[in-house]
Design an enzyme around this catalytic site. Structure first.
Site, PDB file in Angstrom:
ATOM      1  N   ASN A   1       0.873  -1.179   0.000  1.00 48.97           N
ATOM      2  CA  ASN A   1       0.000   0.000   0.000  1.00 48.97           C
ATOM      3  C   ASN A   1       0.907   1.225   0.000  1.00 48.97           C
ATOM      4  O   ASN A   1       2.088   1.121   0.367  1.00 48.97           O
ATOM      5  CB  ASN A   1      -0.991  -0.042   1.185  1.00 48.97           C
ATOM      6  CG  ASN A   1      -0.329   0.256   2.522  1.00 48.97           C
ATOM      7  OD1 ASN A   1       0.291   1.299   2.716  1.00 48.97           O
ATOM      8  ND2 ASN A   1      -0.465  -0.671   3.474  1.00 48.97           N
TER       9      ASN A   1
ATOM     10  N   ASN B   1      -7.796  -7.444   9.789  1.00 46.41           N
ATOM     11  CA  ASN B   1      -7.873  -8.011   8.444  1.00 46.41           C
ATOM     12  C   ASN B   1      -8.074  -9.521   8.440  1.00 46.41           C
ATOM     13  O   ASN B   1      -8.203 -10.120   7.377  1.00 46.41           O
ATOM     14  CB  ASN B   1      -6.608  -7.661   7.649  1.00 46.41           C
ATOM     15  CG  ASN B   1      -6.478  -6.175   7.449  1.00 46.41           C
ATOM     16  OD1 ASN B   1      -5.459  -5.592   7.777  1.00 46.41           O
ATOM     17  ND2 ASN B   1      -7.516  -5.547   6.965  1.00 46.41           N
TER      18      ASN B   1
ATOM     19  N   ARG C   1       0.425 -11.521   2.130  1.00 46.33           N
ATOM     20  CA  ARG C   1      -0.358 -11.706   3.353  1.00 46.33           C
ATOM     21  C   ARG C   1      -1.098 -13.046   3.402  1.00 46.33           C
ATOM     22  O   ARG C   1      -1.702 -13.364   4.423  1.00 46.33           O
ATOM     23  CB  ARG C   1      -1.347 -10.542   3.554  1.00 46.33           C
ATOM     24  CG  ARG C   1      -0.653  -9.194   3.781  1.00 46.33           C
ATOM     25  CD  ARG C   1      -1.552  -8.173   4.459  1.00 46.33           C
ATOM     26  NE  ARG C   1      -1.896  -8.540   5.835  1.00 46.33           N
ATOM     27  CZ  ARG C   1      -2.689  -7.815   6.629  1.00 46.33           C
ATOM     28  NH1 ARG C   1      -3.213  -6.682   6.183  1.00 46.33           N
ATOM     29  NH2 ARG C   1      -2.960  -8.213   7.855  1.00 46.33           N
TER      30      ARG C   1
ATOM     31  N   ARG D   1      -8.744  -3.985  -2.203  1.00 48.99           N
ATOM     32  CA  ARG D   1      -8.459  -5.263  -1.535  1.00 48.99           C
ATOM     33  C   ARG D   1      -9.654  -6.223  -1.643  1.00 48.99           C
ATOM     34  O   ARG D   1      -9.576  -7.241  -2.293  1.00 48.99           O
ATOM     35  CB  ARG D   1      -8.095  -5.039  -0.068  1.00 48.99           C
ATOM     36  CG  ARG D   1      -6.821  -4.222   0.134  1.00 48.99           C
ATOM     37  CD  ARG D   1      -5.582  -4.975  -0.322  1.00 48.99           C
ATOM     38  NE  ARG D   1      -4.370  -4.204  -0.120  1.00 48.99           N
ATOM     39  CZ  ARG D   1      -3.629  -4.234   0.986  1.00 48.99           C
ATOM     40  NH1 ARG D   1      -3.974  -5.011   1.980  1.00 48.99           N
ATOM     41  NH2 ARG D   1      -2.538  -3.492   1.084  1.00 48.99           N
TER      42      ARG D   1
ATOM     43  N   HIS E   1      -8.222   0.166   2.526  1.00 45.46           N
ATOM     44  CA  HIS E   1      -9.226  -0.525   3.341  1.00 45.46           C
ATOM     45  C   HIS E   1     -10.239   0.522   3.816  1.00 45.46           C
ATOM     46  O   HIS E   1      -9.874   1.676   4.068  1.00 45.46           O
ATOM     47  CB  HIS E   1      -8.603  -1.160   4.594  1.00 45.46           C
ATOM     48  CG  HIS E   1      -7.871  -2.437   4.364  1.00 45.46           C
ATOM     49  ND1 HIS E   1      -6.685  -2.739   4.989  1.00 45.46           N
ATOM     50  CD2 HIS E   1      -8.168  -3.516   3.599  1.00 45.46           C
ATOM     51  CE1 HIS E   1      -6.269  -3.941   4.619  1.00 45.46           C
ATOM     52  NE2 HIS E   1      -7.148  -4.433   3.767  1.00 45.46           N
TER      53      HIS E   1
ATOM     54  N   ASP F   1     -11.484   0.932   6.707  1.00 48.70           N
ATOM     55  CA  ASP F   1     -11.209   1.491   8.037  1.00 48.70           C
ATOM     56  C   ASP F   1     -10.184   2.619   8.022  1.00 48.70           C
ATOM     57  O   ASP F   1     -10.009   3.313   9.020  1.00 48.70           O
ATOM     58  CB  ASP F   1     -10.795   0.386   9.024  1.00 48.70           C
ATOM     59  CG  ASP F   1      -9.472  -0.294   8.658  1.00 48.70           C
ATOM     60  OD1 ASP F   1      -8.820   0.107   7.674  1.00 48.70           O
ATOM     61  OD2 ASP F   1      -9.086  -1.245   9.377  1.00 48.70           O
TER      62      ASP F   1
ATOM     63  N   CYS G   1      -7.039  -0.986  12.919  1.00 46.98           N
ATOM     64  CA  CYS G   1      -6.607  -2.209  12.220  1.00 46.98           C
ATOM     65  C   CYS G   1      -5.729  -3.096  13.083  1.00 46.98           C
ATOM     66  O   CYS G   1      -5.546  -4.258  12.749  1.00 46.98           O
ATOM     67  CB  CYS G   1      -5.986  -1.958  10.862  1.00 46.98           C
ATOM     68  SG  CYS G   1      -4.997  -0.557  10.628  1.00 46.98           S
TER      69      CYS G   1
HETATM   70  N1  ARG Z   1       0.499  -3.435   5.675  1.00 44.02           N
HETATM   71  C1  ARG Z   1      -0.849  -3.867   5.852  1.00 44.02           C
HETATM   72  C2  ARG Z   1      -1.519  -4.080   4.496  1.00 44.02           C
HETATM   73  O1  ARG Z   1      -1.206  -3.385   3.575  1.00 44.02           O
HETATM   74  C3  ARG Z   1      -1.608  -2.874   6.682  1.00 44.02           C
HETATM   75  C4  ARG Z   1      -2.980  -3.298   7.031  1.00 44.02           C
HETATM   76  C5  ARG Z   1      -3.710  -2.306   7.875  1.00 44.02           C
HETATM   77  N2  ARG Z   1      -4.991  -2.766   8.141  1.00 44.02           N
HETATM   78  C6  ARG Z   1      -6.144  -2.115   7.959  1.00 44.02           C
HETATM   79  N3  ARG Z   1      -7.243  -2.706   8.299  1.00 44.02           N
HETATM   80  N4  ARG Z   1      -6.175  -0.933   7.416  1.00 44.02           N
HETATM   81  O2  ARG Z   1      -2.341  -4.944   4.295  1.00 44.02           O
END
Ligand code: ARG
Length: 292
Positions: free
Chosen positions: A22, A76, A95, A149, A178, A180, A274
């Site tokens: 991201n 997540n 991930r 995502r 995301h 959130d 998160c």
């Molecule tokens: N580095 C993680 C990603 O890119 C950060 C996730 C943060 N989570 C969130 N729910 N915004 O997936």
């Protein structure tokens, strides 16, 4: 057993920023001082845990897994409502290795009676947990983000799994990857959100469902501080160190802010929300009427 609402964290033992999926992620900044960054992450994590405790939560801390640095973001990992956890399917290969260890964590929570059932989604549909599927206590439905995502179809899958209404919102920018990051319903019925993150059609959906007096518009500065990514319980709001603008706005509305320095996690594109996952959400929880 506790009557405090239960919230899950994952210890940052294996946390780092070693890839970029991201626009906020900065592996170079981490690599300049990995040991210092890790120490900072450990103290930030403890501060978050203390703030959640002070806000009235019972905090559950699970272990992460080596080679899976982003497990520290359990928002997540699953969507949890009425005792049922629907496990996430991650879009990025970086991930996907989290899916198995998180499944083990949720099975462990089930064995201890903290949740009742664990469900896996069919292949072919991406869904990145409560970060993209946020329960609105006041309105009694989910808001689901899709685009960067989670897939659009994930909203329908969530609706059939939980038997609840899911309002899908299209995320139009890579920054708000995301939901959130840019959208946060609060206990008083307000919605804190960053309008430029959404497609025009989705903005209309938000405006049709949330009356003007309850819409709190975040600025780009608030977004950069990860202030929209907040954990709310009654009048408590836990978030990263925020802006004077938001501090004043939320204070006037009667919220008590717990600001935590989460900068090592912002380097991965994350804030307070998160790093957590509510395990006790119930669709039957008392709702106060939201004035239309
Ligand atoms: N580095 C993680 C990603 O890119 C950060 C996730 C943060 N989570 C969130 N729910 N915004 O997936």
């Amino acid at each position: 057993m506790t009557d405090r609402p239960t919230i899950l964290l994952v210890a940052p033992t294996f946390y780092d920023v070693s890839y970029s999926i991201n626009p906020w992620m900065d592996p170079d900044a981490w690599a300049r001082d990995p040991r210092g960054m890790h120490r900072h992450a450990m103290t930030s994590f403890q501060a978050l845990r203390d703030a959640l405790d002070a806000s009235g939560f019972a905090v559950e801390v699970a272990d992460g897994a080596p080679g899976q640095p982003d497990m520290v973001f359990p928002a997540n990992a699953a969507v949890v409502l009425d005792g049922k956890a629907v496990l996430a399917r991650f879009r990025y290969p970086q991930r996907r290795g989290e899916e198995a260890p998180f499944e083990a964590i949720f099975e462990g929570l089930r064995a201890r009676g903290l949740i009742d059932s664990v469900v896996t989604l069919p292949e072919g549909c991406f869904q990145e947990g409560a970060g993209d599927c946020i329960w609105d206590v006041q309105r009694g439905h989910f808001w689901a983000g899709f685009g960067p995502r989670s897939s659009r179809e994930a909203a329908d899958a969530m609706s059939s799994h939980f038997g609840q209404e899911v309002v899908a919102l299209e995320l139009a920018t890579a920054q708000s990857y995301h939901l959130d990051v840019c959208f946060c319903p609060l206990a008083g019925g307000e919605v804190l959100y960053y309008p430029p993150a959404f497609s025009e059609a989705s903005l209309q959906v938000i405006r049709a469902r949330v009356p003007a007096g309850l819409r709190i518009e975040a600025s780009v500065d608030d977004l950069r501080h990860f202030s929209v990514n907040a954990v709310n319980l009654d009048d408590h709001v836990v978030m990263t160190s925020t802006t004077p603008h938001l501090r004043a706005e939320l204070g006037q509305r009667g919220y008590r802010l717990h600001e935590v320095d989460l900068s090592p996690f912002m380097l991965s594109g994350g804030g307070a929300y998160c790093m957590t996952l509510r395990l006790d959400r119930s669709s039957m929880a008392a709702r106060r009427a939201v004035a239309a």
